[in-house]
Every structure is written in C-alpha cells, then in structure tokens.
Design a protein around this motif. Structure first.
Motif, PDB file in Angstrom:
ATOM      1  N   GLU A  92       0.825  -1.213   0.000  1.00  0.00           N
ATOM      2  CA  GLU A  92       0.000   0.000   0.000  1.00  0.00           C
ATOM      3  C   GLU A  92       0.862   1.267   0.000  1.00  0.00           C
ATOM      4  OE1 GLU A  92      -3.473   1.780   2.763  1.00  0.00           O
ATOM      5  OE2 GLU A  92      -3.147  -0.381   2.885  1.00  0.00           O
ATOM      6  N   ALA A  93       1.905   1.248   0.854  1.00  0.00           N
ATOM      7  CA  ALA A  93       2.789   2.416   0.946  1.00  0.00           C
ATOM      8  C   ALA A  93       3.561   2.604  -0.359  1.00  0.00           C
ATOM      9  CB  ALA A  93       3.755   2.250   2.110  1.00  0.00           C
ATOM     10  N   LEU A 109       4.551   5.668  -5.218  1.00  0.00           N
ATOM     11  CA  LEU A 109       4.680   5.661  -6.677  1.00  0.00           C
ATOM     12  C   LEU A 109       3.702   6.663  -7.296  1.00  0.00           C
ATOM     13  CD1 LEU A 109       6.045   4.173  -9.114  1.00  0.00           C
ATOM     14  CD2 LEU A 109       4.095   2.638  -9.117  1.00  0.00           C
ATOM     15  N   THR A 110       2.467   6.609  -6.830  1.00  0.00           N
ATOM     16  CA  THR A 110       1.439   7.499  -7.369  1.00  0.00           C
ATOM     17  C   THR A 110       1.803   8.959  -7.102  1.00  0.00           C
ATOM     18  OG1 THR A 110      -0.187   5.768  -6.988  1.00  0.00           O
ATOM     19  CG2 THR A 110      -1.058   7.977  -7.369  1.00  0.00           C
ATOM     20  N   GLN A 163      -4.225   1.251  -9.181  1.00  0.00           N
ATOM     21  CA  GLN A 163      -5.476   1.538  -9.902  1.00  0.00           C
ATOM     22  C   GLN A 163      -5.748   3.039 -10.041  1.00  0.00           C
ATOM     23  OE1 GLN A 163      -8.785  -0.897  -9.354  1.00  0.00           O
ATOM     24  NE2 GLN A 163      -7.471  -2.631  -9.790  1.00  0.00           N
ATOM     25  N   ALA A 164      -5.435   3.786  -8.965  1.00  0.00           N
ATOM     26  CA  ALA A 164      -5.693   5.231  -9.006  1.00  0.00           C
ATOM     27  C   ALA A 164      -4.895   5.886 -10.136  1.00  0.00           C
ATOM     28  CB  ALA A 164      -5.320   5.866  -7.670  1.00  0.00           C
ATOM     29  N   LEU A 165      -3.665   5.411 -10.313  1.00  0.00           N
ATOM     30  CA  LEU A 165      -2.807   5.959 -11.366  1.00  0.00           C
ATOM     31  C   LEU A 165      -3.340   5.568 -12.754  1.00  0.00           C
ATOM     32  CD1 LEU A 165      -0.229   7.642 -11.284  1.00  0.00           C
ATOM     33  CD2 LEU A 165       1.086   5.528 -11.405  1.00  0.00           C
ATOM     34  N   VAL A 219      -2.369   0.829 -20.921  1.00  0.00           N
ATOM     35  CA  VAL A 219      -2.501   0.080 -19.677  1.00  0.00           C
ATOM     36  C   VAL A 219      -3.810   0.438 -18.997  1.00  0.00           C
ATOM     37  CG1 VAL A 219      -1.515  -0.155 -17.344  1.00  0.00           C
ATOM     38  CG2 VAL A 219      -0.021  -0.131 -19.354  1.00  0.00           C
ATOM     39  N   ASP A 220      -4.546  -0.600 -18.598  1.00  0.00           N
ATOM     40  CA  ASP A 220      -5.702  -0.365 -17.727  1.00  0.00           C
ATOM     41  C   ASP A 220      -5.518  -1.186 -16.459  1.00  0.00           C
ATOM     42  OD1 ASP A 220      -6.410  -2.943 -18.362  1.00  0.00           O
ATOM     43  OD2 ASP A 220      -8.088  -2.388 -19.657  1.00  0.00           O
ATOM     44  N   GLU A 221      -6.582  -1.398 -15.705  1.00  0.00           N
ATOM     45  CA  GLU A 221      -6.429  -2.024 -14.385  1.00  0.00           C
ATOM     46  C   GLU A 221      -6.158  -3.527 -14.453  1.00  0.00           C
ATOM     47  OE1 GLU A 221      -8.818   0.385 -15.019  1.00  0.00           O
ATOM     48  OE2 GLU A 221      -9.495   1.286 -13.136  1.00  0.00           O
TER      49      GLU A 221
END
Ligand code: GRF
Length: 207
Positions: free
Chosen positions: A66-67, A72-73, A95-97, A145-147
């Motif tokens: 998670e961190a 990265l994001t 996913q957010a990215l 790229v997607d999820e």
C-alpha cells in the motif's frame, strides 16, 4: 514537447531504444523527463545517468504494498509526465494511477497479445510458453494500460518468426531486436505527434 516518464525495473534495453530514438530524431516532439525504477540495482538507471536523464528509485523492498503504491502514485503525479512508458517494470500499476492516466500509460509486452500474456507471463516465461506451444510466429505488442494485466487497447504489434532450434533466450533476443526496440519508439513518436485516434477503446494510427 511530450514529457515522457519511463518506468523500468531491469536491464533497460527498451529504455535505451527510446533514448537512441530521441537522440537520432526518430522520435520527435518528445523528451524523457525521468526514469523511475522499483529496483535500485536496475541497469536502466545507469543508462539514464549516462544520458543526463533524472533517475528516481522507489525501492519496492522498502515499503509494504500500500505504501509503495502511494509513493509511486505521488511521485509520478508530482513529476507530471504527459506519458508514462512501462519498459520492464515487474509490478502492477496502482489503480488510481491507471484511472488518472487513462490512455496515457503504455506497456511493451514480448508476445502478440492476446497470446502468452496476463498474470505470470513475463520475462523468459513468455518465450518458453511460445516454444512449448510450437507457434511459428510470435512478436511484441505495445498497448495502453488499464487495471487488468496486458488488457488495455492494442496500439501496435510486430510479428517475429520462430526458428528451428530456438531456445527461450534466442527467441527473446530476436523479439527484442526485431520487434520491441522498433515498435516502442514508433508508438511514442505517434503519440508525441498526435497520430493516435481512440474510438470505442480501439486504436487507430493516422499516417
Ligand atoms: C522486455 O522484454 C519487455 O517486453 C518486458 O520486459 C522486458 C524488459 O527488458 N515488458 P529491458 O529492461 O527493456 O531490457
């Protein structure tokens, strides 16, 4: 000028192909603004340094999942590239990215998608599976790229012949030389020069 951020985890031969294409003018209207790696030992970082490109390390081993995703994001958002290129990054993009950068993240995969792709299909395994199956033609694919792993719209593909006596290593090298190092820079040039049209999740390249 398209600001390109390249994410690379390994040897970085695809990164080198992009650097060479920018320097030789095969790619126009684009610059590599940073190279980011999850692996501090990635030779890709050396290649970036040799060409005066900013290198960023986010060591995967120093964070929990998670961190790491958050770091990265945040890092990518603050660098604010126009295009993110995945060139040998062995991690799933948060996913957010993916959502924030829809149609602005591309990946190179060493097979003709939808063959030999998806979870677990990376590195030499892709070529081992192709040889096991006995395909006569393989190749490489650049896609958005997607999820989902190796799932997003296909932008460009190039076929490569499989030859008698090929080992996974020999085939990997041929796919890189004849396909990956050609189509990844070609796609970046198309994006930088507005030659990509997306309709209903399908990609068309405009001449
Ligand atoms: C390439 O085979 C690419 O298709 C895959 O990872 C590998 C990266 O190689 N996604 P390199 O680090 O660019 O040499």
């Amino acid at each position: 000028m398209l600001k390109v951020g390249v994410l690379a985890g390994g040897g970085g031969t695809n990164l080198q192909a992009i650097i060479d294409a920018v320097e030789s003018g095969k790619i126009t209207n684009a610059e590599i603004s940073f190279v980011l790696s999850n692996n501090p030992g990635a030779y890709a970082l050396e290649r970036a340094k040799n060409h005066g490109i900013k290198g960023i390390v986010i060591d995967r081993k120093a964070y929990d999942r998670e961190a790491f995703d958050q770091k990265l994001t945040e890092t990518i958002m603050s660098e604010a590239p126009d295009l993110i290129v995945l060139a040998g990054l062995m991690i799933m993009i948060p996913q957010a990215l993916c959502r924030e950068y829809k149609y602005r993240i591309i990946n190179i995969h060493p097979s003709l998608i939808p063959s030999f792709c998806g979870k677990g299909y990376y590195g030499l395994t892709v070529h081992e599976k192709a040889l096991e199956k006995g395909v006569k033609v393989t190749g490489a694919t650049v896609h958005f790229v997607d999820e989902i792993y190796d799932n997003g719209p296909i932008i460009m593909q190039k076929a490569v012949s499989v030859k008698a006596g090929d080992t996974p290593e020999i085939l990997q090298k041929r796919v890189m030389e004849e396909a990956e190092w050609q189509i990844l820079p070609a796609v970046i040039d198309c994006i930088a020069n507005d030659r990509i049209r997306i309709t209903d999740n399908h990609v068309e390249i405009i001449d």
